[in-house]
Each structure stands twice: as structure tokens, then as C-alpha cells.
Write an enzyme that holds these catalytic residues in place. Structure first.
Site, PDB file in Angstrom:
ATOM      1  N   GLN A  66       0.837  -1.201   0.000  1.00 48.87           N
ATOM      2  CA  GLN A  66       0.000   0.000   0.000  1.00 48.87           C
ATOM      3  C   GLN A  66       0.871   1.249   0.000  1.00 48.87           C
ATOM      4  OE1 GLN A  66      -2.242   1.927   3.292  1.00 48.87           O
ATOM      5  NE2 GLN A  66      -4.060   1.297   2.161  1.00 48.87           N
ATOM      6  N   TYR A  73      -6.640  10.743   4.043  1.00 49.12           N
ATOM      7  CA  TYR A  73      -5.214  11.008   3.773  1.00 49.12           C
ATOM      8  C   TYR A  73      -5.053  11.956   2.566  1.00 49.12           C
ATOM      9  CZ  TYR A  73      -4.168   7.403   7.222  1.00 49.12           C
ATOM     10  OH  TYR A  73      -4.068   6.696   8.393  1.00 49.12           O
ATOM     11  N   ARG A 105      -7.993   2.559  -3.377  1.00 48.92           N
ATOM     12  CA  ARG A 105      -8.937   2.586  -2.248  1.00 48.92           C
ATOM     13  C   ARG A 105      -9.661   3.916  -2.282  1.00 48.92           C
ATOM     14  NH1 ARG A 105      -8.007   0.713   3.691  1.00 48.92           N
ATOM     15  NH2 ARG A 105     -10.134   0.891   4.454  1.00 48.92           N
ATOM     16  N   HIS A 117     -10.619   9.567   9.026  1.00 49.88           N
ATOM     17  CA  HIS A 117     -10.229   9.356  10.426  1.00 49.88           C
ATOM     18  C   HIS A 117     -10.811  10.429  11.345  1.00 49.88           C
ATOM     19  CE1 HIS A 117      -7.934   5.871   9.748  1.00 49.88           C
ATOM     20  NE2 HIS A 117      -6.893   6.444   9.178  1.00 49.88           N
ATOM     21  N   CYS A 170      -2.872  -8.698  18.858  1.00 49.77           N
ATOM     22  CA  CYS A 170      -4.307  -8.963  18.880  1.00 49.77           C
ATOM     23  C   CYS A 170      -4.703  -9.483  20.253  1.00 49.77           C
ATOM     24  CB  CYS A 170      -4.643 -10.000  17.803  1.00 49.77           C
ATOM     25  SG  CYS A 170      -6.336 -10.567  17.923  1.00 49.77           S
TER      26      CYS A 170
END
Ligand code: NAP
Ligand code: SF4
Length: 677
Positions: free
Chosen positions: A104, A170, A218, A256, A357
């Protein structure tokens, strides 16, 4: 292999020049691995394991195309050959497992956490302290080249493609939307001008990498901010991105800075796949949906109903690297389900800590926590089947130890049995299901309704005993605390005591918040009803209005209870809740009319209610019930008994440390002990 249960999800996807083995995409997530010592080898192990587990297409965490685009100083960057070479070990590890991986490319723009940030205009973001510098025309052109160069270097590193991050607020988003772009040159003004930046990035990237290379774009399909894009604008952008040479369009949901939850546990499963579905038919390339899809049946349904061609999941692959393989082999009940708590992944990232996690502490620690067969199997007694006892027992048994697990209650789960009762925390049922299955698979001998005592110790030989007896709620120690209307949070949640219409909740930690949520909730949990949930958060269910929210008022939930939550500490309540979820809990309770008071001293309880001192002034909180959520104390009396008998004893989880202890620490401690015992 029988894949009847999920035929759509597990069907290969032909991209023309290459074929993906199924429709799962491991979504991009910053783990922090690349910034650690020996980071690229650790990334190789992390992604290699996910490729082995069957993921269709992996996308790495965001890598900046230049240093200005760093999310924070010295974050990952791909702008020269030496950067490219470091990634080779990662792509090799994935290809060795027949997987495919894209890198990415993420330019943070004004979300960058450093003083050299740039953006379309010099408008500061509400979530970072630095004001960006507006890129000049030549700055825009060189940034576009940096994206293309980064993609080329990714190709040199062996990547199968790149994902161009054009969502979540972004840099690319900052060009597209008016409130962050007030330029008057060719990159500002009309929408057609504002979207030139992403179109040029995709066009230049395609030119540089050639035909046979995946370019995922995206695209922010619903910005969830004021002055965001309209649906017509989203469609126009998608068509232009397709024309510019993208292979797949992935869905971005919300910036965000949006004050609407998009991935937290109270968001219904697949709550936004309908947004992706709206774009289907408008473009001809495959389209991928995302957000809160964590189990194969949900993913299958999303594809079968025509909402998308692929499903992106990021956190579910942290929780279980073998998610796809288990779906393929119809072993869904063995999946360690992501409960969307964010506690060990995103909350860690925000604290500059390595992600992991809560339900799978091995995530991002694959090289140090290798679960190998024990060379000296032992006979172990584990006392307490809460998160720590369960994680220890099943991990130790999987290594070949003979484990007996003793639980005084009639079911496993411990404090998770409280959490699962909170509206919006239904995912905790999955963790209990997972452990029940693991107990069966690993051969742990479970004794429910059994108090572990001297008799058991005298009758059986154990090499070691693991005390995971957990915690008991801390009692209040003021005049009147023994009155019948003073109840513990366990009594309140289990419905063991009647709760009145006016309630004072003592303690504003995670459990105080949960209890307030529970007491003010009426009817079905909106987490189980997407339409109701969209109404509650003021989201247009047709995504016709600008940003998906313009002019829509959230429908505040009705509560017939008046609840006041108190804490002794001064300042904001809920300060210690997770960075990524605390604001959601505070907003929810505010919308439900829960009042909060901090900086109090508790004096006594009597027929009038709860007497407190606030700013040294006496006050009465009139209430008919007081629910005590004042933390917990450890329960470990057993330790002295086992030690007196000379048995090697370990104390873990809440029994080890109650203060501030949470399931994340408990499970991590348990798995580490079980890995090396
Ligand atoms: P906690 O977070 O430690 O909060 C305990 C609360 O009780 C504090 O607000 C504290 O505030 C108060 N308190 C402490 N001693 C007291 C006393 N003697 N008398 C009166 N009040 C007292 O504990 P918790 O809420 O029980 O949660 C336990 C763990 O589970 C935590 O680690 C938490 O992270 C985790 N958890 C998290 C969530 C979540 O993130 N959503 C949800 C549930 C549980 P004052 O001292 O200021 O009065
Ligand atoms: Fe999912 Fe929580 Fe694990 Fe993050 S920490 S991957 S949200 S279960």
C-alpha cells in the site's frame, strides 16, 4: 476440499493477467513491524503465515512514497532501491506459500505526525497538531511521480501490485474535498480539477509499472464528514480511476476525523457493504467491500447478494491467520474471531507500540512465540476458565501437555460472560465459542461446577498448578453500602437484583461505561440491526446526501432510566478507555442522557440516595439503586495451599494483577506461559 458452504467467497477471481485464488483481501494495517529490530524478517513470517493460511490477496501496511508523506518520522518509505531490496524477503515469503501481495502506498498529507507535513492547502486537521504546507504546482507533480516511482520500486521488490490509498482522509482525499482544498490552480476549484490528483497518480503509476501489475485504488465511498463528496462525485471518480488503469477498486469508509464509528465492535457486521453495492454496475473492474466483516458466512453473504466481488478484512487476519483455510475446510467454529475491540491493534498503533491482537497474542510476534510440541509433557491443573485460564489451557494442551481445567461456575468464559451481555459487545460470544471448540480439539479435560480444593490436590498428582481464578468486584466501604439497593455490576448485569429507574453508578472505568450502556438500553441491540444503527449515528441509508451525513440528525435512543456515573478522580470521565473507542463510548452515553460527575468523595448511602462531596460541598444524588463498578480485587487464596504442598504454582490473569488488568494482558500472559512451560 469441500467448499460448498462458501462457494462465492472461495471462488477464484480472474484479473486477466493473473488470478486470485479466492475473494479474500487482507486489508492494509499498520503493525509497526517494519520499525522494529529485524523487522522485515518478522514481516516475512507474519505475512508468510497469512499466505499459508490461504488469504487471496494481502495488502501491506501503508508505505510512504516520500518522506513528507510519512505518517510519523522514519515510518516505512519506498523511494529508492535500497528500500526496495529490504522488502524482497517479505514478497518471497508470501510467494513461497502461493500467495499474492500488494504494497500500500500511503501519503499521510495533513494527517502526518511531523512538522514537515504537506497537503492540498495549509488547513490543519483536527486530529494532528501540525499545520501542513500547501504543495506548490511542482510539488504536486513531483508527489505524483513519487507515487509512480514507489509502485515501480514495489514491483522491483517482487510485489504483485500496489494499493493506492485514496481514502480515510489522507492526502488524496485532502485534494478531493473542498474543505481541505481551497486551491485556485489546476488542482483546486471544481470537482473535476480536485480529482485530477488521484487520476494522475493512477495514470502515471500504470504507465510506469506496465500492464501486468495489480493497481488497487482505495476510494472513499462515504466520507462521513461535512462537506464530503456526493454520490455523483464518487461515481465520477470511480469511472475516471478505472479509465486511468486501476485493476480493483477497494472501499474506504469515513475519514479518520469523522466522529462516526466505522470499525468498532458496536458497528454491525458488514454495516457498510451496501455502500459498495451502490457502485457495482457503474464500473467494470472488480470491487471490494470492507468494514466489520469478520466471519465467512457474512463475507459469503456480501458477495452472494451482489454487494461486492471481494471482501477486505484486516483485523480478522490478525486474530486468525488461518481464517481462509478453516473456511475452506468447513471448520468455521475453529476460527478465532476478531471481536473488533481495537485494544491490541489500533490502540497500540496510536501509542507507537507494536500491534498485536487481544484474542491472538502471537499476531506480530510469530518469530518469538512459536507453539511447538513439548519435549517434556507435564500434567497440569488450571484453576479458572476465564480468558487467562482458557488461553493457557488450550495452548498448553496443543503442545502435548495433559491439562485439566477446573471451573467453579457452570460455564466457561469468566468476565467475558459479563461483557457479552452489553449491547454492542455481542462479539464476545464468538470468543467463548472459539475456546469451547479449542477445549474439545486440544483434549483439555474440563470440570465445570467444580471448586478446586485440597481433596482434588490430594487425589491427583499435578506437576504444576496454574491459578487463573480471576477477580471479584471491589466492595464499597462507606456507611450504607450493605443496603439492599447497593448492587455489584455482576448482580446488575445478570439480573440478580432489581434495578430502579434512577441509578447512580459508582466508578467510571470500562465496566462503569458498560453498565451505563446496559442500564440505558431498551429493545434490540442496534449492533444487530444495521438500519437502526445508521439512524442512531445520523448516516443517510441511501448515501445520497453529501458525505453521507449532511443534514441528517442522529436519532437519539430513548431511555426510561436516569443514570449518573461518578468517579473520585478529577477531570474527564473515561480518560483511560481505549484511544480509538473511548470517544464512541462517551458519545453513546451522552446521547442516552447519562450524566457524569468527577472529582467526588463518597460519604454515605441512605434512603435519600448517595451522599457525596463535590468541590467540598455536600450533595445528594437522588437514586433508588446504586451499582458499584469500583474495579476488582485478585482472587488467589489457592496459591498458599498449593505452595504449602510444594507444588510449582503460577498465578496468571486477574488473579495475578487486578488493577487495570484487562483480557488483553491476561491472554498474552497466559499464552506466553503456555508456550514455554
Ligand atoms: P477500572 O478501569 O480500574 O475502573 C474502576 C473504577 O472504579 C474507576 O473509575 C475508579 O475511579 C473507581 N474506583 C476504584 N477504587 C474505588 C473505590 N475504592 N471506591 C470507589 N470507586 C473506586 O476497572 P473496571 O471498570 O472494573 O474495568 C476492569 C478492566 O476491564 C479494566 O482494565 C478495563 O480496561 C477493562 N474493560 C475495558 C472496557 C472497555 O475498554 N470498553 C470495558 C470493560 C472492561 P476513581 O478511583 O476515580 O473513583
Ligand atoms: Fe480484532 Fe481486537 Fe484483535 Fe484488534 S485486538 S484484531 S480488534 S480482536
Amino acid at each position: 476440499m469441500n467448499n460448498n458452504l462458501f462457494p462465492n467467497l472461495l471462488k477464484p477471481l480472474d484479473l486477466g493477467f493473473t488470478t486470485l485464488r479466492n475473494r479474500t483481501l487482507m486489508g492494509s494495517m499498520h503493525t509497526g513491524l517494519e520499525e522494529t529490530k529485524d523487522g522485515y524478517n518478522k514481516m516475512a513470517k507474519f505475512f508468510g503465515e497469512r499466505a499459508k493460511g490461504g488469504v487471496g490477496l494481502i495488502v501491506t501496511g501503508g508505505v510512504a512514497p516520500n518522506w513528507e508523506g510519512w505518517v510519523k518520522p522514519f515510518a516505512g518509505r519506498m523511494s529508492n532501491e535500497s528500500h526496495s531490496k529490504k522488502h524482497r524477503v517479505v514478497t518471497d515469503a508470501v510467494h513461497n506459500e502461493d500467495g499474492k501481495i500488494c504494497m500500500q502506498i500511503l501519503h499521510a498529507g495533513r494527517y502526518a505526525y511531523h512538522p514537515f507535513s504537506v497537503s492540498a492547502s495549509n488547513i490543519k486537521s483536527p486530529i494532528t497538531p501540525f499545520s501542513p504546507r500547501a504543495l506548490t504546482n511542482s510539488g504536486v507533480l513531483s508527489t505524483i511521480n513519487d507515487y509512480a516511482n514507489s509502485a515501480y520500486l514495489a514491483k522491483m521488490a517482487g510485489y504483485d501490485g500496489v494499493e493506492i490509498m485514496g481514502s480515510e482522509g489522507y492526502l488524496i482525499n485532502q485534494f478531493i474535498v473542498k474543505h481541505t482544498n481551497n486551491r485556485t490552480d489546476q488542482w483546486g476549484g471544481d470537482y473535476e480539477n480536485r480529482i485530477k490528483f488521484p487520476i494522475e497518480i493512477v495514470r502515471k503509476t500504470r504507465e510506469k509499472v506496465g500492464k501486468d501489475f495489480i493497481i488497487i485504488y482505495r476510494l472513499s465511498m462515504i466520507d462521513l464528514i461535512h462537506d464530503g463528496s456526493t454520490w455523483e462525485e464518487v461515481v465520477l471518480l470511480a469511472k475516471e480511476i478505472e479509465k486511468a488503469g486501476a485493476t480493483i477498486i477497494n472501499s474506504g469508509i469515513g475519514w479518520h476525523e469523522a466522529r462516526i464509528p466505522t470499525i468498532a465492535t458496536m458497528v454491525p457486521r458488514a454495516a457498510f457493504s451496501w455502500v459498495t453495492q451502490k457502485l457495482k454496475g457503474e464500473i467494470n473492474i472488480p470491487i471490494c467491500t470492507s468494514n466489520r466483516i469478520n466471519m465467512p458466512d457474512v463475507a459469503e453473504q456480501v458477495i452472494a447478494s451482489g454487494h461486492a466481488d471481494m471482501v477486505s478484512m484486516a483485523r480478522p487476519f490478525l486474530a486468525d491467520g488461518f481464517w481462509v483455510q478453516k473456511a475452506q475446510e468447513n471448520r468455521v467454529d475453529e476460527i478465532n474471531t476478531c471481536i473488533a475491540c481495537n485494544q491490541a491493534c489500533l490502540d497500540h498503533t496510536f501509542k507507537n507500540k507494536l500491534a498485536s491482537c487481544l484474542v491472538n497474542p502471537r499476531a506480530c510476534h510469530e518469530t518469538e512465540l512459536e507453539i511447538k510440541q513439548s519435549t517434556k509433557p507435564k500434567t497440569l491443573a488450571v484453576v479458572g476458565a476465564g480468558p487467562a485460564g482458557l488461553a493457557f489451557s488450550t495452548t498448553a494442551a496443543s503442545r502435548g501437555h495433559k491439562v485439566q481445567l477446573f471451573e467453579a461456575a457452570s460455564e466457561i468464559g469468566g468476565q467475558f460472560n459479563m461483557a457479552k451481555l452489553i449491547p454492542g459487545k455481542e462479539e464476545f460470544y464468538e470468543t467463548i465459542r472459539y475456546f469451547n471448540k479449542q477445549i474439545e480439539l486440544t483434549g483439555v479435560k474440563l470440570h465445570l461446577n467444580t471448586v478446586f480444593d485440597n481433596k482434588i490436590l490430594d487425589n491427583q498428582q499435578f506437576d504444576e498448578v496454574i491459578i487463573a481464578t480471576g477477580v471479584v468486584p471491589r466492595k464499597l466501604n462507606i456507611e450504607g453500602s450493605n443496603l439492599p439497593n447497593v448492587v455489584s455490576y455482576i448482580e446488575a448485569l445478570k439480573g440478580e437484583k432489581q434495578i430502579g429507574k434512577k441509578v447512580a453508578v459508582i466508578g467510571a472505568g470500562g465496566i462503569g461505561f458498560d453498565v451505563c450502556e446496559f442500564l440505558t438500553h431498551e429493545g434490540k441491540s442496534t449492533t444487530l440491526d444495521t438500519q437502526e444503527w445508521l439512524k442512531e449515528w445520523g448516516i443517510d441509508p441511501t448515501n445520497e446526501v453529501r458525505g453521507g451525513i449532511e443534514g441528517i440528525k442522529p436519532v437519539k435512543p430513548h431511555s426510561s432510566r436516569e443514570v449518573v456515573m461518578l468517579q473520585r478522580t478529577k477531570g474527564k470521565v473515561g480518560e483511560k478507555l481505549g484511544k480509538t473507542t473511548g470517544w464512541i463510548h462517551r458519545t453513546t452515553l451522552k446521547n442516552k442522557g447519562v450524566k457524569t460527575i468527577s472529582g467526588v468523595e463518597y460519604i454515605k448511602i441512605d434512603g435519600d440516595g448517595l451522599h457525596i462531596l463535590r468541590d467540598k460541598m455536600p450533595e445528594i444524588i437522588k437514586c433508588d439503586t446504586i451499582v458499584v463498578c469500583a474495579g476488582q480485587i485478585s482472587l488467589k487464596e489457592l496459591e498458599s495451599i498449593t505452595q504449602a504442598k510444594g507444588i510449582k504454582t503460577h498465578v496468571i490473569g486477574g488473579a495475578f494483577e487486578a488493577g487495570e488488568l484487562d483480557a488483553k494482558k491476561a491472554i498474552d500472559q497466559a499464552v506466553r506461559l503456555a508456550t514455554f512451560i
